[in-house]
Write a protein that holds these residues in place. Structure first.
Motif, PDB file in Angstrom:
ATOM      1  N   ALA A  64       3.195  -0.169  17.654  1.00 56.36           N
ATOM      2  CA  ALA A  64       2.594  -0.773  16.459  1.00 56.36           C
ATOM      3  C   ALA A  64       1.566   0.168  15.837  1.00 56.36           C
ATOM      4  O   ALA A  64       1.536   0.357  14.613  1.00 56.36           O
ATOM      5  N   ASN A  65       0.747   0.792  16.662  1.00 53.91           N
ATOM      6  CA  ASN A  65      -0.257   1.726  16.152  1.00 53.91           C
ATOM      7  C   ASN A  65       0.392   3.002  15.614  1.00 53.91           C
ATOM      8  O   ASN A  65      -0.066   3.559  14.615  1.00 53.91           O
ATOM      9  N   LEU A  66       1.460   3.451  16.253  1.00 57.48           N
ATOM     10  CA  LEU A  66       2.208   4.605  15.745  1.00 57.48           C
ATOM     11  C   LEU A  66       2.812   4.279  14.383  1.00 57.48           C
ATOM     12  O   LEU A  66       2.799   5.108  13.465  1.00 57.48           O
ATOM     13  N   ALA A  67       3.304   3.059  14.232  1.00 58.12           N
ATOM     14  CA  ALA A  67       3.863   2.638  12.947  1.00 58.12           C
ATOM     15  C   ALA A  67       2.792   2.678  11.852  1.00 58.12           C
ATOM     16  O   ALA A  67       3.067   3.117  10.730  1.00 58.12           O
ATOM     17  N   ILE A  68       1.579   2.255  12.178  1.00 62.45           N
ATOM     18  CA  ILE A  68       0.481   2.308  11.199  1.00 62.45           C
ATOM     19  C   ILE A  68       0.224   3.759  10.783  1.00 62.45           C
ATOM     20  O   ILE A  68       0.051   4.054   9.594  1.00 62.45           O
ATOM     21  N   ALA A  69       0.207   4.676  11.749  1.00 67.08           N
ATOM     22  CA  ALA A  69      -0.005   6.092  11.433  1.00 67.08           C
ATOM     23  C   ALA A  69       1.131   6.620  10.550  1.00 67.08           C
ATOM     24  O   ALA A  69       0.893   7.356   9.585  1.00 67.08           O
ATOM     25  N   LEU A  70       2.361   6.222  10.862  1.00 65.75           N
ATOM     26  CA  LEU A  70       3.511   6.658  10.060  1.00 65.75           C
ATOM     27  C   LEU A  70       3.452   6.088   8.647  1.00 65.75           C
ATOM     28  O   LEU A  70       3.799   6.775   7.682  1.00 65.75           O
ATOM     29  N   VAL A  71       3.009   4.848   8.520  1.00 66.38           N
ATOM     30  CA  VAL A  71       2.853   4.247   7.190  1.00 66.38           C
ATOM     31  C   VAL A  71       1.835   5.054   6.386  1.00 66.38           C
ATOM     32  O   VAL A  71       2.041   5.329   5.202  1.00 66.38           O
ATOM     33  N   GLY A  72       0.759   5.464   7.030  1.00 70.95           N
ATOM     34  CA  GLY A  72      -0.234   6.303   6.359  1.00 70.95           C
ATOM     35  C   GLY A  72       0.376   7.615   5.877  1.00 70.95           C
ATOM     36  O   GLY A  72       0.149   8.039   4.737  1.00 70.95           O
ATOM     37  N   LEU A  73       1.167   8.260   6.725  1.00 70.88           N
ATOM     38  CA  LEU A  73       1.861   9.491   6.330  1.00 70.88           C
ATOM     39  C   LEU A  73       2.842   9.230   5.196  1.00 70.88           C
ATOM     40  O   LEU A  73       2.980  10.047   4.279  1.00 70.88           O
ATOM     41  N   HIS A  74       3.531   8.105   5.277  1.00 77.40           N
ATOM     42  CA  HIS A  74       4.484   7.735   4.232  1.00 77.40           C
ATOM     43  C   HIS A  74       3.769   7.591   2.884  1.00 77.40           C
ATOM     44  O   HIS A  74       4.225   8.135   1.872  1.00 77.40           O
ATOM     45  N   VAL A  75       2.654   6.900   2.877  1.00 82.31           N
ATOM     46  CA  VAL A  75       1.896   6.714   1.637  1.00 82.31           C
ATOM     47  C   VAL A  75       1.425   8.070   1.104  1.00 82.31           C
ATOM     48  O   VAL A  75       1.528   8.348  -0.099  1.00 82.31           O
ATOM     49  N   LEU A  76       0.913   8.935   1.982  1.00 86.54           N
ATOM     50  CA  LEU A  76       0.493  10.272   1.548  1.00 86.54           C
ATOM     51  C   LEU A  76       1.669  11.057   0.966  1.00 86.54           C
ATOM     52  O   LEU A  76       1.530  11.749  -0.051  1.00 86.54           O
ATOM     53  N   GLY A  77       2.827  10.949   1.601  1.00 82.60           N
ATOM     54  CA  GLY A  77       4.025  11.636   1.100  1.00 82.60           C
ATOM     55  C   GLY A  77       4.436  11.126  -0.264  1.00 82.60           C
ATOM     56  O   GLY A  77       4.832  11.906  -1.144  1.00 82.60           O
ATOM     57  N   VAL A  78       4.344   9.820  -0.469  1.00 85.29           N
ATOM     58  CA  VAL A  78       4.685   9.230  -1.769  1.00 85.29           C
ATOM     59  C   VAL A  78       3.727   9.738  -2.846  1.00 85.29           C
ATOM     60  O   VAL A  78       4.147  10.118  -3.943  1.00 85.29           O
ATOM     61  N   VAL A  79       2.435   9.759  -2.527  1.00 82.26           N
ATOM     62  CA  VAL A  79       1.446  10.258  -3.490  1.00 82.26           C
ATOM     63  C   VAL A  79       1.712  11.730  -3.792  1.00 82.26           C
ATOM     64  O   VAL A  79       1.726  12.149  -4.952  1.00 82.26           O
ATOM     65  N   PHE A  80       1.928  12.525  -2.755  1.00 80.92           N
ATOM     66  CA  PHE A  80       2.173  13.960  -2.925  1.00 80.92           C
ATOM     67  C   PHE A  80       3.414  14.201  -3.783  1.00 80.92           C
ATOM     68  O   PHE A  80       3.378  14.980  -4.734  1.00 80.92           O
ATOM     69  N   ALA A  81       4.524  13.536  -3.453  1.00 80.20           N
ATOM     70  CA  ALA A  81       5.768  13.716  -4.218  1.00 80.20           C
ATOM     71  C   ALA A  81       5.607  13.220  -5.654  1.00 80.20           C
ATOM     72  O   ALA A  81       6.164  13.819  -6.584  1.00 80.20           O
ATOM     73  N   SER A  82       4.848  12.155  -5.843  1.00 77.26           N
ATOM     74  CA  SER A  82       4.607  11.649  -7.204  1.00 77.26           C
ATOM     75  C   SER A  82       3.866  12.684  -8.035  1.00 77.26           C
ATOM     76  O   SER A  82       4.190  12.908  -9.207  1.00 77.26           O
ATOM     77  N   ILE A  83       2.872  13.334  -7.429  1.00 76.49           N
ATOM     78  CA  ILE A  83       2.116  14.372  -8.141  1.00 76.49           C
ATOM     79  C   ILE A  83       3.002  15.596  -8.379  1.00 76.49           C
ATOM     80  O   ILE A  83       3.055  16.127  -9.490  1.00 76.49           O
ATOM     81  N   GLU A  84       3.699  16.027  -7.334  1.00 77.87           N
ATOM     82  CA  GLU A  84       4.525  17.239  -7.448  1.00 77.87           C
ATOM     83  C   GLU A  84       5.588  17.113  -8.531  1.00 77.87           C
ATOM     84  O   GLU A  84       5.835  18.047  -9.278  1.00 77.87           O
ATOM     85  N   HIS A  85       6.217  15.952  -8.623  1.00 79.08           N
ATOM     86  CA  HIS A  85       7.330  15.782  -9.559  1.00 79.08           C
ATOM     87  C   HIS A  85       6.948  15.008 -10.817  1.00 79.08           C
ATOM     88  O   HIS A  85       7.804  14.740 -11.660  1.00 79.08           O
ATOM     89  N   GLY A  86       5.681  14.643 -10.939  1.00 75.90           N
ATOM     90  CA  GLY A  86       5.208  13.964 -12.135  1.00 75.90           C
ATOM     91  C   GLY A  86       5.878  12.622 -12.381  1.00 75.90           C
ATOM     92  O   GLY A  86       6.257  12.302 -13.507  1.00 75.90           O
ATOM     93  N   GLU A  87       6.022  11.844 -11.315  1.00 77.72           N
ATOM     94  CA  GLU A  87       6.633  10.531 -11.450  1.00 77.72           C
ATOM     95  C   GLU A  87       5.879   9.525 -10.594  1.00 77.72           C
ATOM     96  O   GLU A  87       5.213   9.897  -9.642  1.00 77.72           O
ATOM     97  N   ASN A  88       5.990   8.268 -10.939  1.00 76.65           N
ATOM     98  CA  ASN A  88       5.310   7.208 -10.213  1.00 76.65           C
ATOM     99  C   ASN A  88       6.321   6.551  -9.261  1.00 76.65           C
ATOM    100  O   ASN A  88       7.078   5.672  -9.664  1.00 76.65           O
ATOM    101  N   LEU A  89       6.325   6.999  -8.004  1.00 78.67           N
ATOM    102  CA  LEU A  89       7.295   6.483  -7.041  1.00 78.67           C
ATOM    103  C   LEU A  89       7.009   5.044  -6.638  1.00 78.67           C
ATOM    104  O   LEU A  89       7.939   4.307  -6.312  1.00 78.67           O
ATOM    105  N   VAL A  90       5.748   4.637  -6.663  1.00 78.09           N
ATOM    106  CA  VAL A  90       5.441   3.236  -6.342  1.00 78.09           C
ATOM    107  C   VAL A  90       6.037   2.332  -7.417  1.00 78.09           C
ATOM    108  O   VAL A  90       6.684   1.326  -7.110  1.00 78.09           O
TER     109      VAL A  90
END
Length: 193
Positions: free
Chosen positions: A156-182
């Motif tokens: 469960a705690n590993l999943a929380i850490a992965l969710v954090g990485l997932h959110v960071l990846g979404v933000v990073f990819a949104s900035i890199e490609h100029g799109e709103n992935l959320v």
């Protein structure tokens, strides 16, 4: 590749007229979006209730297991961008994608990029393991067995850490490609670019 070819590959039929903005392309079907946001809510509920509110925690866990079962099946027979064949790549492709992303030159994918695809699989495995160990704790064979409880909490705690990485990846990819992935995961629509 010409503009009409690029637009057609993105799922459109014709490129926009000069001076017009291209219409979005439907990428995420309603079932993928409902799965995604339901999992977000249910996992948050399950994690926040933990051992304290079993009347809420356990049903949330069972609902999560049902959602994961659906997503695995939908990954085999669902719409184009929902299928695993659309976004599961070899580890070497994922590593190359991450290397390019750090240099802000990663290829844009209409569906999940290779890193996002790897995260989908990892989250399914880890959250699935959390649900499985949670179920095991309700059985006679594993009731009160310490290693099962510890593994459940660790996953469960590993999943929380992965969710954090997932959110960071979404933000990073949104900035890199100029799109709103959320927004795309809410509406199902991405810019064809």
């Amino acid at each position: 590749m010409s503009a009409p070819d690029t637009y057609a590959r993105a799922g459109g039929t014709e490129p926009p007229a000069a001076g017009q903005k291209a219409a979005g392309v439907r990428v995420w079907d309603p079932l993928v979006r409902i799965f995604h946001w339901s999992l977000v809510v249910l996992f948050a509920v399950a994690w926040l209730t933990g051992d304290e509110v079993q009347k809420v925690h356990e049903p949330a866990g069972y609902a999560i297991a049902g959602l994961l079962t659906f997503r695995i099946l939908w990954g085999l027979v669902g719409t184009r961008h929902a299928r695993f064949t659309d976004f599961v790549h070899r580890p070497s492709t994922v590593i190359a994608y991450l290397r390019d992303a750090l240099k802000f030159r990663a290829k844009r994918y209409l569906g999940h990029n290779p890193a996002g695809g790897a995260m989908v699989l990892t989250l399914i495995a880890v959250i699935g393991g959390t649900a499985l160990t949670g179920y095991m704790m309700t059985t006679d064979a594993y009731w009160g067995v310490e290693w099962v409880e510890e593994l459940h909490e660790l996953l469960a705690n590993l999943a929380i850490a992965l969710v954090g990485l997932h959110v960071l990846g979404v933000v990073f990819a949104s900035i890199e490609h100029g799109e709103n992935l959320v927004r795309a995961m809410v509406t199902g629509i991405k810019d064809p670019q």
